[in-house]
Structure formats: structure tokens, C-alpha cells
Design a protein around this motif. Structure first.
Motif, PDB file in Angstrom:
ATOM      1  N   PRO A   1      59.304  38.507  46.413  1.00  0.00           N
ATOM      2  CA  PRO A   1      58.446  39.639  46.040  1.00  0.00           C
ATOM      3  C   PRO A   1      57.306  39.751  47.053  1.00  0.00           C
ATOM      4  O   PRO A   1      56.940  38.760  47.695  1.00  0.00           O
ATOM      5  N   PRO A   2      56.723  40.921  47.211  1.00  0.00           N
ATOM      6  CA  PRO A   2      55.606  41.053  48.150  1.00  0.00           C
ATOM      7  C   PRO A   2      54.346  40.383  47.625  1.00  0.00           C
ATOM      8  O   PRO A   2      54.072  40.440  46.425  1.00  0.00           O
ATOM      9  N   LEU A   3      53.634  39.760  48.523  1.00  0.00           N
ATOM     10  CA  LEU A   3      52.318  39.255  48.150  1.00  0.00           C
ATOM     11  C   LEU A   3      51.354  40.417  48.009  1.00  0.00           C
ATOM     12  O   LEU A   3      50.461  40.429  47.153  1.00  0.00           O
TER      13      LEU A   3
ATOM     14  N   LEU B   1      40.438  41.914  46.885  1.00  0.00           N
ATOM     15  CA  LEU B   1      40.508  41.815  45.425  1.00  0.00           C
ATOM     16  C   LEU B   1      41.306  40.590  45.000  1.00  0.00           C
ATOM     17  O   LEU B   1      41.039  39.999  43.944  1.00  0.00           O
ATOM     18  N   LEU B   2      42.291  40.189  45.821  1.00  0.00           N
ATOM     19  CA  LEU B   2      43.001  38.933  45.557  1.00  0.00           C
ATOM     20  C   LEU B   2      42.028  37.759  45.598  1.00  0.00           C
ATOM     21  O   LEU B   2      42.143  36.805  44.821  1.00  0.00           O
ATOM     22  N   LYS B   3      41.085  37.833  46.519  1.00  0.00           N
ATOM     23  CA  LYS B   3      40.087  36.762  46.648  1.00  0.00           C
ATOM     24  C   LYS B   3      39.327  36.574  45.335  1.00  0.00           C
ATOM     25  O   LYS B   3      39.004  35.435  44.945  1.00  0.00           O
TER      26      LYS B   3
ATOM     27  N   MET C   1      45.624  34.293  53.761  1.00  0.00           N
ATOM     28  CA  MET C   1      44.780  33.916  54.898  1.00  0.00           C
ATOM     29  C   MET C   1      45.398  32.815  55.752  1.00  0.00           C
ATOM     30  O   MET C   1      44.944  32.563  56.866  1.00  0.00           O
ATOM     31  N   ASN C   2      46.440  32.156  55.246  1.00  0.00           N
ATOM     32  CA  ASN C   2      47.149  31.150  56.040  1.00  0.00           C
ATOM     33  C   ASN C   2      48.194  31.778  56.961  1.00  0.00           C
ATOM     34  O   ASN C   2      48.840  31.080  57.742  1.00  0.00           O
ATOM     35  N   GLY C   3      48.346  33.092  56.867  1.00  0.00           N
ATOM     36  CA  GLY C   3      49.309  33.784  57.721  1.00  0.00           C
ATOM     37  C   GLY C   3      48.890  33.744  59.179  1.00  0.00           C
ATOM     38  O   GLY C   3      47.710  33.606  59.513  1.00  0.00           O
ATOM     39  N   GLN C   4      49.897  33.879  60.055  1.00  0.00           N
ATOM     40  CA  GLN C   4      49.608  33.852  61.486  1.00  0.00           C
ATOM     41  C   GLN C   4      48.706  35.016  61.859  1.00  0.00           C
ATOM     42  O   GLN C   4      48.880  36.137  61.388  1.00  0.00           O
TER      43      GLN C   4
ATOM     44  N   LYS D   1      46.626  33.180  45.827  1.00  0.00           N
ATOM     45  CA  LYS D   1      47.340  34.173  46.625  1.00  0.00           C
ATOM     46  C   LYS D   1      46.525  34.580  47.847  1.00  0.00           C
ATOM     47  O   LYS D   1      47.079  34.810  48.929  1.00  0.00           O
ATOM     48  N   PHE D   2      45.216  34.667  47.679  1.00  0.00           N
ATOM     49  CA  PHE D   2      44.372  35.010  48.821  1.00  0.00           C
ATOM     50  C   PHE D   2      44.437  33.915  49.888  1.00  0.00           C
ATOM     51  O   PHE D   2      44.501  34.205  51.086  1.00  0.00           O
ATOM     52  N   GLU D   3      44.441  32.668  49.462  1.00  0.00           N
ATOM     53  CA  GLU D   3      44.558  31.555  50.408  1.00  0.00           C
ATOM     54  C   GLU D   3      45.900  31.605  51.138  1.00  0.00           C
ATOM     55  O   GLU D   3      45.964  31.365  52.352  1.00  0.00           O
TER      56      GLU D   3
END
Length: 509
Positions: free
Chosen positions: A72-74, A156-158, A169-172, A164-166
Motif C-alpha cells: 500500500p502507499p505510504l 501531518l504524518l509527523k 524520512m529514511n527514504g533516499q 510512518k513519518f520516520e
């Protein structure tokens, strides 16, 4: 903590070799547990490569058509510039015909049901509190007003889902490279103050621009079969896959939530990389590598890019300007500054001239009248001494012609002359020859071409060419196999394909 056997709960001595998520005390217990475990067993694992960084490899042999993962999409959201769309269901809006606005935040939406949806509520509150009324034009033009939506949803995820926000933010991220581009100068000057000052969101310019950079690096373009949705989606697990210009998977989108389904298009051996592509199959190496460098900030070193002949297709080459017979290829395709040389007569061409020719041809192809097959045929005839039959630009024009012949007004299949039917068959077969090499297996590209070829051959059969029946049937059978693995094409096209298959079999009998 010691691992316990899934069968007897004693200390385990080995893990499932495919997923490393289930543990056993013996091979016998692993075999006994397989019927239960296979539904949760995955066929891949994330690892690290010195060149690629994080990547995904197969933990067992994977069959063509096998679903590798479903995610599913984040986060989903409009592109940086977007035509008017509903912020809840993301469908395109025709504001010139009718316009519904949310009574609280005044964003255009489909209806009251979309206005009351949980996805819209948090951002609605922020826009309403800021007393901001968006100025969305009543036309289909792409508008920058939508650039704030996806970053705002991330922020808003934050607040509402820190885990989910973390993960997001771990994405490249390639922020340093992005900051040098004109787009990010605009975002820093307009988007950042809009979110921090006007909307009063607790964030800062670095966080906002980092989110934008993560989107640009990792997002997938999300479309629906009807062409009503064209947005971006972030799928963290899928984003770990490596790019390859001769990839071994395809992805489709399923359901209203746009789950991404990753499917193998050809056999993948245990230990092989599982790959996707971020470019177009019919582009030459110069165009593909330039696109990847600009959009994804890496230099592709895959086998296709490293081979000056592109697996013998010569897609990126041109005919020699001196002997007009040999093909001119790069002396080093991984070096954009390398000279090009005719394989037959040895004539050298500097890289700048090749780059200039490519840009000129690219511009001309983009400006061709896509409603007039004659203008495309004239282009192919005019450049026949420069572009061989499998040149990238020739192939792009030929593919456009396969979509025009048989589908557009004045050129419907039943309206095509015998000569134009022969032309469509020829074009489909030429493109399939290239697809077999560059995008083999159960690819959508091959499926579409096989289906088009089947239709053209069937039209020939109706004109008396009965000897083409068997070939038409084979094309339809293979196209049907590919359509079965394309859930986002919808049931209509699959149903139609198999309906025609059944009807064709009756006619043959």
C-alpha cells in the motif's frame, strides 16, 4: 532471545532460506510447516551492495507472472504541478462543467462525500484555520497551487503517525543536488514560506525541501486505467529496488487505495537482483542515462548502457553520415564525451554533434502532429538515410503509428485499407523484435503490441487471408496471458481479449 522451531517450539537451528522469518529445528519440520508458512513466505530480501547501496535480491527462483510483493502507499498526493483534481479520490476534475468546493477550505472536490472523507479532514482544518482560499482555475491547465498538498500530508504524518513519518524520512534523498536546480529555488522562495508562515505548520525549510527531495527521488507515477488519476505515490519497500534498463519486473496499481503490485516479467534466479526501470524502453542510451542523471541523480552502469550496440538492437545509433550504410556507435557509451565511430567505414563523429542531432530529432518528434499518420510516415521517409529501422526516434514514431492505425477517427480497424493493414502488421512485428530483446517476457509493452498485431491479422483474415488465422490465434493467446497479470488494465480489456479468443476459436473450427 533464542529462536524456536515453528513446529515443535524447541530451539531452532536453521531459518527458512527464502525469507529468514520462520525457524526450524530440522529440515523435516520445515517441510512439514511449508503449507502453513508459504502464504507468508517472501521471495526476496533487502541487502547492501558496494555500488548500488541498499537493493533487493531473490531468495529463491521466481517464475514469470509471480507476484513478488504488494505494497500500500505510504503517501499519495498531486504532482508539483497538476491539473485540477479531487484531493480525496484524486480523480481529475472538469471545473469548466461543474465546480464543487469544500464548504470549510474551499478546495475543489468531487462532492460532499469526498469533502467528509478522513483523508481530507486534517489538511482541510489547516487550510480553513489559515483562512486560505485556493485559486484553482476552471481549466485543465497544470497549476502549481497543488505543490503544497503532498509535503503537507507528510508533515501531518509527523503529527499523527510518527512511525510512518520516520519511515518516509529514511527514504533516499538527493537534496544537495536538487538545491542547485531552478525548481528548488522556486520551492524555497514560495512553498517554504507558504507552509511555515501562511499555514503556520511547525516545520522548517530544510525539512520541507528534504521531503520534496525524497518524493522526487522515490515516488512512482500512479495512474488508473481510465486515465482519470495522475498523481505520485510513495512506496518505501518498492523504492529499494534497483534500476536496470532491462528490468525483470513490472508494477501495476490495484484497488481504490492504489496498492502497488510488483510482478516478475521473466524468470529471476535465486540471488539475482530484482529490478525496475525509471526510463522508457525505446529511448537510446544517451537519453536514458541523461534522464536518470537529472531525475534520479545516478549514472546507470547496467549491461544495456554498457553495450554500445544495446544487445544488438542499435537503438541509440544512427546511420553513418559518410557511407550511409554502417551504424555509428559510441566508442564508450558510459562516457558522454566519447567519440562515435562507424562500425563499417570507421568514420569518427564527435560527441557534441551526436548530442545536437539527438536533441534536434527529439524536438522534432515531440512536435509531430499526432492526429495525422501522414506526418509521422513523412518523418520516417525523410530520415531514412539517417535513422535505421530500429533507431530510437524511428521506433517511437512507429509505436505512435501502431496506436493510430486501427484506433483513431478515420483510421478505425474496419476502415483501414489492405495496404494500411499490412503496414500495421509490419510496424507491430518490428517493435516486437525489439521488445523481445529489451523488454522480454510478460511486459505490458509486448502485451499491447501482441494484441494490436492480433487485431490487424484478424482484419486480414476477414479479407480472405485465412492462412493468417493460426498466427493471429498465437498472438491473442500470448496477449491474454500477459493481460492476466495486468490488474490495473481492468476486467474490461481482459474480458474482451478472452471473448475474442473464444469467438476466434469458434470461427476457426
Amino acid at each position: 532471545m533464542p529462536k524456536l522451531c515453528a513446529v515443535c517450539q524447541k530451539n531452532a537451528t536453521q531459518a527458512c532460506s527464502a525469507c529468514c522469518r520462520a525457524f526450524y529445528c530440522s529440515k523435516e519440520h520445515q517441510k512439514d510447516d511449508w503449507k502453513k508458512h508459504k502464504t507468508s513466505c517472501v521471495c526476496y530480501k533487502v541487502t547492501r551492495d558496494d555500488t548500488l547501496g541498499r537493493c533487493v535480491i531473490a531468495t529463491r527462483n521466481i517464475r514469470p507472472g509471480e507476484v513478488i510483493m504488494k505494497s500500500p502507499p505510504l503517501l499519495l498526493g498531486p504532482k508539483t504541478v497538476s491539473a485540477p483534481l479531487c484531493l480525496t479520490c484524486h480523480k481529475r476534475l472538469d471545473l469548466a462543467t461543474s465546480r464543487y468546493e469544500c464548504c470549510k477550505c474551499h478546495w475543489p472536490l468531487c462532492d460532499d462525500q469526498c469533502a467528509r472523507h478522513p483523508l481530507h479532514e486534517p489538511e482541510c482544518q489547516i487550510f480553513a484555520k489559515a483562512n486560505f482560499k485556493p485559486t484553482v482555475k476552471n481549466d485543465n491547465s497544470k497549476q502549481s497551487i497543488y505543490s503544497s498538498i503532498a509535503p503537507l500530508r507528510a508533515l501531518l504524518l509527523k503529527l499523527n503517525d510518527p512511525d510512518k513519518f520516520e519511515l518516509l524520512m529514511n527514504g533516499q534523498c538527493h537534496l544537495d543536488a536538487h538545491l542547485t536546480t531552478p525548481l528548488y529555488h522556486i520551492l524555497k522562495r514560495s512553498l517554504v514560506p507558504f507552509i511555515t508562515q501562511l499555514l503556520q505548520v511547525d516545520t522548517n525549510d530544510t525539512e520541507i525541501l528534504t521531503i520534496c527531495s525524497i518524493f522526487d527521488t522515490n515516488c512512482f507515477e500512479v495512474r488508473d486505467p481510465q486515465g482519470l488519476v495522475n498523481i505520485r505515490g510513495l512506496y518505501p519497500s518498492i523504492a529499494l529496488l534497483s534500476h536496470d534498463c532491462r528490468h525483470n519486473t513490472k508494477h501495476t496499481f490495484e484497488g481504490e487505495g492504489f496498492d502497488l503490485v510488483l510482478t516478475a516479467t521473466r524468470p529471476i534466479k535465486k540471488g539475482d537482483l530484482i529490478t525496475v526501470t525509471y526510463t522508457q524502453t525505446l529511448w537510446g542510451t544517451l537519453e536514458r542515462r541523461a534522464h536518470l542523471k537529472i531525475s534520479k541523480h545516478f549514472d546507470c552502469l547496467c549491461q544495456r548502457c554498457s553495450d554500445p550496440t544495446e544487445f544488438g538492437t542499435y537503438v541509440g545509433s544512427i546511420l553513418c553520415i559518410r557511407c550511409q550504410d554502417g551504424k555509428t556507435i559510441s566508442c564508450d557509451p558510459l562516457d558522454r564525451q566519447a567519440d562515435w565511430k562507424c562500425e563499417k567505414c570507421g568514420f569518427l563523429v564527435v560527441s557534441e554533434e551526436i548530442a545536437w542531432r539527438n536533441e534536434s530529432l527529439k524536438r522534432e518528434v515531440s512536435q509531430l502532429d499526432k492526429t495525422d499518420p501522414g506526418s509521422l510516415e513523412e518523418f520516417l521517409d525523410r530520415y531514412k538515410t539517417v535513422l535505421h529501422e530500429k533507431n530510437s526516434f524511428a521506433l517511437q514514431v512507429k509505436y505512435a503509428l501502431t496506436q493510430m492505425y486501427g484506433n483513431m477517427e478515420g483510421y478505425r480497424l474496419e476502415e483501414l485499407s489492405d495496404q494500411l493493414l499490412d503496414r500495421k502488421v509490419q510496424l507491430c512485428e518490428e517493435l516486437l523484435d525489439v521488445a523481445e530483446i529489451l523488454e522480454p517476457g510478460l511486459s505490458r509493452f509486448r502485451g499491447s503490441l501482441l494484441y494490436d498485431l492480433h487485431e490487424a491479422l484478424m482484419a486480414k483474415v476477414k479479407l480472405g487471408r485465412k492462412e493468417l488465422e493460426a498466427k493471429a490465434l498465437e498472438c491473442l493467446k500470448e496477449a491474454g496471458q500477459i493481460l492476466e497479470t495486468e490488474p490495473d488494465l481492468g476486467p474490461m480489456r481482459q474480458k474482451e481479449a478472452f471473448r475474442q479468443l473464444c469467438r476466434f476459436q469458434v470461427e476457426v473450427e
